[in-house]
Design an enzyme around this catalytic site. Structure first.
Site, mmCIF file in Angstrom:
data_model
loop_
_atom_site.group_PDB
_atom_site.id
_atom_site.type_symbol
_atom_site.label_atom_id
_atom_site.label_comp_id
_atom_site.label_asym_id
_atom_site.label_seq_id
_atom_site.Cartn_x
_atom_site.Cartn_y
_atom_site.Cartn_z
ATOM 1 N N LYS A 33 37.894 -9.316 44.375
ATOM 2 C CA LYS A 33 36.556 -9.058 44.917
ATOM 3 C C LYS A 33 35.529 -9.897 44.172
ATOM 4 O O LYS A 33 35.470 -9.873 42.944
ATOM 5 C CB LYS A 33 36.220 -7.571 44.778
ATOM 6 C CG LYS A 33 34.825 -7.201 45.269
ATOM 7 C CD LYS A 33 34.673 -5.698 45.388
ATOM 8 C CE LYS A 33 34.089 -5.017 44.181
ATOM 9 N NZ LYS A 33 32.685 -5.327 43.903
ATOM 10 N N ASP A 60 31.976 -9.300 48.454
ATOM 11 C CA ASP A 60 31.217 -8.035 48.426
ATOM 12 C C ASP A 60 29.733 -8.349 48.239
ATOM 13 O O ASP A 60 29.175 -8.150 47.161
ATOM 14 C CB ASP A 60 31.772 -7.175 47.270
ATOM 15 C CG ASP A 60 31.039 -5.858 47.105
ATOM 16 O OD1 ASP A 60 30.405 -5.388 48.065
ATOM 17 O OD2 ASP A 60 31.114 -5.296 45.985
ATOM 18 N N LYS A 62 27.383 -7.251 50.609
ATOM 19 C CA LYS A 62 26.620 -6.148 51.245
ATOM 20 C C LYS A 62 25.400 -6.670 51.990
ATOM 21 O O LYS A 62 24.257 -6.306 51.682
ATOM 22 C CB LYS A 62 26.190 -5.120 50.195
ATOM 23 C CG LYS A 62 27.332 -4.485 49.416
ATOM 24 C CD LYS A 62 26.821 -3.416 48.466
ATOM 25 C CE LYS A 62 27.917 -2.773 47.645
ATOM 26 N NZ LYS A 62 28.522 -3.661 46.623
ATOM 27 N N ASP A 65 19.988 -7.395 56.602
ATOM 28 C CA ASP A 65 18.844 -8.234 56.977
ATOM 29 C C ASP A 65 18.711 -8.141 58.496
ATOM 30 O O ASP A 65 19.386 -7.311 59.125
ATOM 31 C CB ASP A 65 19.104 -9.682 56.501
ATOM 32 C CG ASP A 65 17.816 -10.417 56.156
ATOM 33 O OD1 ASP A 65 16.881 -10.397 56.978
ATOM 34 O OD2 ASP A 65 17.755 -11.025 55.064
ATOM 35 N N THR A 119 26.556 4.945 46.036
ATOM 36 C CA THR A 119 26.836 6.134 45.218
ATOM 37 C C THR A 119 25.775 6.344 44.141
ATOM 38 O O THR A 119 25.710 7.404 43.538
ATOM 39 C CB THR A 119 28.221 6.032 44.557
ATOM 40 O OG1 THR A 119 28.350 4.728 43.992
ATOM 41 C CG2 THR A 119 29.323 6.245 45.567
ATOM 42 N N ARG A 210 37.970 -2.071 35.783
ATOM 43 C CA ARG A 210 38.204 -2.133 34.341
ATOM 44 C C ARG A 210 39.589 -1.687 33.908
ATOM 45 O O ARG A 210 40.117 -2.200 32.916
ATOM 46 C CB ARG A 210 37.094 -1.358 33.619
ATOM 47 C CG ARG A 210 35.779 -2.104 33.679
ATOM 48 C CD ARG A 210 34.587 -1.228 33.426
ATOM 49 N NE ARG A 210 34.309 -0.357 34.556
ATOM 50 C CZ ARG A 210 33.251 0.458 34.628
ATOM 51 N NH1 ARG A 210 32.396 0.518 33.619
ATOM 52 N NH2 ARG A 210 33.067 1.201 35.693
HETATM 53 O O1 C5P Z 1 37.122 0.309 38.488
HETATM 54 P P1 C5P Z 1 35.718 -0.052 38.074
HETATM 55 O O2 C5P Z 1 34.783 1.131 38.005
HETATM 56 O O3 C5P Z 1 35.660 -0.907 36.860
HETATM 57 O O4 C5P Z 1 35.219 -0.942 39.305
HETATM 58 C C1 C5P Z 1 33.907 -1.305 39.396
HETATM 59 C C2 C5P Z 1 33.744 -2.068 40.675
HETATM 60 O O5 C5P Z 1 33.702 -1.174 41.808
HETATM 61 C C3 C5P Z 1 32.454 -2.856 40.707
HETATM 62 O O6 C5P Z 1 32.752 -4.152 41.226
HETATM 63 C C4 C5P Z 1 31.560 -2.102 41.642
HETATM 64 O O7 C5P Z 1 30.753 -2.975 42.410
HETATM 65 C C5 C5P Z 1 32.547 -1.411 42.560
HETATM 66 N N1 C5P Z 1 31.956 -0.205 43.151
HETATM 67 C C6 C5P Z 1 31.778 0.965 42.435
HETATM 68 N N2 C5P Z 1 31.259 2.083 43.018
HETATM 69 C C7 C5P Z 1 30.910 2.051 44.284
HETATM 70 C C8 C5P Z 1 31.064 0.876 45.027
HETATM 71 C C9 C5P Z 1 31.610 -0.236 44.424
HETATM 72 O O8 C5P Z 1 32.070 1.005 41.257
HETATM 73 N N3 C5P Z 1 30.447 3.154 44.829
#
Ligand code: C5P
Length: 233
Positions: A33, A60, A62, A65, A119, A210
């Protein structure tokens, strides 16, 4: 061909750092991503390099517009060869329809999904925006609109994947972030699920950041999770 359900977000500030990670994993074991930070720093050239190396890329960005602008942006993303891209459902029916139509005739049509409610927004934050029905109802409303506009699915938490599939059909994709390994660190995510629970709930693809990018051996971590959740045909 069976494909991995795992999407690893390249949440890095530069192409160099992103590509250091990418060199440690293979296109068979995950999709990648590219979000706003890395895309702003490294641009479409990096996306093209990842595509050329055989990776499925989720762009990603998003988009949100006016319909024509979003449609043209989606077309430009498809021209880069990305596999999956997204828009904000709150851009409305005309915007989502224009995006879908812009991609319909593309020789390598990417999947198009929508973000419902970020979120980071709670009921109070939505109220300040003039939305009084609360985050859960509003997300359900926007998922319905997304499905009515003929998009391929939504980004949602694993906790909502089951009800979204029940409402909009098994073919409507649920792409879920907020995945944590049972023994792992929750970091800043609240509504978390393990990979196995997310897939059981109906998630098609899991964004796992992560837990993989900070693992001592990302390849071994991917192998373990892929084995435990299985591939998608
Ligand atoms: O697994 P981890 O929390 O490290 O992943 C973070 C990724 O998930 C980021 O790239 C973030 O943009 C995406 N993300 C998120 N929560 C959301 C939508 C996307 O953490 N509600």
């Amino acid at each position: 061909m069976p494909t991995s359900r795992i999407i690893v977000p390249l949440d890095y500030p530069s192409a160099r750092l992103a590509e250091e990670f990418v060199a440690r994993v293979s296109s068979r074991e995950c999709a990648l991503k590219v979000g706003k930070e890395l895309f702003t720093a490294a641009g479409p050239a990096l996306v093209s390099r990842l595509v050329d190396r055989g990776f499925r890329v989720f762009l990603d960005l998003k988009y949100h517009d006016i319909p024509n602008t979003v449609a043209q942006a989606c077309k430009a993303a498809a021209d880069l060869g990305v596999w999956l891209l997204n828009v904000h459902a709150s851009g409305g029916r005309a915007m989502m329809t224009a995006a879908r139509e812009a991609l319909a005739a593309h020789p390598q049509r990417p999947l198009l999904i929508a973000v419902t409610v970020l979120t980071s927004l709670d009921d109070q934050a939505l109220f300040e925006l003039g939305i009084a029905e609360g985050a859960v109802r509003h997300a359900e409303r926007l998922a319905r609109l997304t499905s009515n506009c003929g998009l391929d699915g939504v980004v949602c938490s694993a906790w909502e994947a089951g009800s979204i599939k029940a409402a909009h059909g098994a073919g409507f994709l649920a792409v879920t972030p907020g995945i944590r390994l049972a023994e792992g660190n929750a970091h800043d995510q609240a509504r978390i699920a393990t990979p196995e629970a997310a897939v059981r709930a109906g998630a098609d693809y899991l964004v796992i950041g992560r837990a993989i990018t900070q693992a001592a051996d990302p390849h071994a971590m991917l192998t373990g999770i892929n084995t435990s959740i299985g591939t998608r045909e």
